[in-house]
Design a protein around this motif. Structure first.
Motif, PDB file in Angstrom:
ATOM      1  N   PRO A  38      28.821  14.167  40.251  1.00 53.57           N
ATOM      2  CA  PRO A  38      29.142  15.235  41.213  1.00 53.57           C
ATOM      3  C   PRO A  38      30.644  15.513  41.309  1.00 53.57           C
TER       4      PRO A  38
ATOM      5  N   ILE B 297      31.833  17.386  38.147  1.00 51.51           N
ATOM      6  CA  ILE B 297      31.383  18.787  38.165  1.00 51.51           C
ATOM      7  C   ILE B 297      32.247  19.612  39.109  1.00 51.51           C
ATOM      8  N   LEU B 298      32.600  19.038  40.267  1.00 48.26           N
ATOM      9  CA  LEU B 298      33.460  19.753  41.212  1.00 48.26           C
ATOM     10  C   LEU B 298      34.859  19.966  40.651  1.00 48.26           C
TER      11      LEU B 298
ATOM     12  N   SER C 238      33.771  18.031  31.588  1.00 47.07           N
ATOM     13  CA  SER C 238      33.167  17.041  32.492  1.00 47.07           C
ATOM     14  C   SER C 238      32.318  16.040  31.729  1.00 47.07           C
TER      15      SER C 238
END
Length: 306
Positions: free
Chosen positions: A166, A169-170, A178
């Motif tokens: 997560p 990805i951010l 990523s």
């Protein structure tokens, strides 16, 4: 003029002997995991003469022996599905898996999925290994670096691979960056841990002897310290490569449209168990192939530096 030169040669020989001892100790676990039946371990195994070759040391015999268990598994798989002991929608037969691969190959998708996954693994493995070697040198050769970096890195090492997804990805969005970064994280820690520990345990008498003969900085590292840790470097790289394949699946299972991990995820959603098994078999084969190629490089490195 001849005395210093001969002294450095003696120190180099001692470092090489330490490298051979480290090789026997660091690679023993890998050899046992691979089913090797090599000789003794530790200093005794390094100093003792090599054991006489047996029929199990022949390349052809080892390849044939290594194929026995996969063939037995394949046979049991075929017999189980042919007898309909398990429903076909849960466990399709081997031929159904082959047909699924041929179908993807004819559509021009299978080769692309494999190429993308291999590319991600190699780039992530290379990046993670280079950074791991650099940080390991700082931690292993500097007490200040060990005190400052080792506790934090030990804590980060305990973070599960999926926990990074997560955040990556951010930060890096859904793209190659990523995925490759996640694979690099997986490859970093085996190299860092193995090499840093090896550098910390180099015989200090060898280092001091090298300094007595005027070796400093890069010359000291290249002549004394590097030959002593090359076996550990190779072991760390092999572990890092295996870890890179594990982190590849984690990277491609989430937010991916290509690759073997995507095949796993997409096939799970569509109920294509044949394609799931195909992806698993391909991951196993590719992992074994890349490990074999690294094994060839390992022999050349150990012959050169130890």
């Amino acid at each position: 003029m001849s005395v210093p030169g001969s002294g450095v040669a003696l120190v180099v020989d001692a470092a090489s002997a330490a490298g051979r001892t480290a090789e026997a100790e660091a690679l023993d676990a890998t050899r046992r995991a691979d089913g090797s039946t090599g000789g003794g371990t530790g200093r005794a195994g390094a100093d003792a003469p090599s054991a006489p070759r047996t029929v199990w040391d022949r390349t052809g015999v080892r390849l044939a022996a290594g194929a026995v268990l996969p063939l037995l598994i394949l046979l049991a798989w075929q017999l189980t599905t042919a007898a309909e002991l398990v429903p076909a929608y849960r466990l399709p037969g081997p031929w159904a898996v082959v047909q699924a691969g041929v179908e993807l190959l004819e559509r021009g998708e299978l080769g692309l999925h494999i190429a993308i996954s291999v590319q991600r693994v190699l780039i992530g493995f290379a990046a993670g290994s280079v950074v791991g070697l650099a940080v390991a040198a700082v931690v292993g050769l500097s007490r200040a670096g060990d005190a400052l970096l080792n506790p934090t890195l030990a804590a980060l090492r305990a973070v599960p691979s999926l926990a990074w997804v997560p955040l990556l990805i951010l930060w890096l969005q859904i793209g190659e960056e990523s995925k490759i970064t996640l694979i690099a994280i997986g490859a970093f820690f085996p190299v860092f841990t193995t090499v840093a520990a090896a550098l910390r345990h180099i015989d200090p008498h060898l280092v001091e002897a090298g300094r007595c003969f005027g070796l400093r900085g890069w010359s000291l590292f290249r002549t004394i310290q590097l030959p002593a840790v090359v076996p550990s470097v190779v072991s760390g790289l092999r572990l890092a490569l295996a870890q890179a394949w594990l982190f590849l699946v984690a990277a491609e299972l989430i937010a991916s449209s290509m690759g073997l991990g995507f095949i796993l995820n997409d096939s799970q959603q569509t109920g294509r168990v044949d394609r799931i098994l195909l992806a698993i078999v391909l991951l196993a084969l590719l992992g074994s192939l890349t490990n074999a190629l690294l094994g060839i490089a390992e022999k050349k490195l150990l012959r050169r530096w130890t």
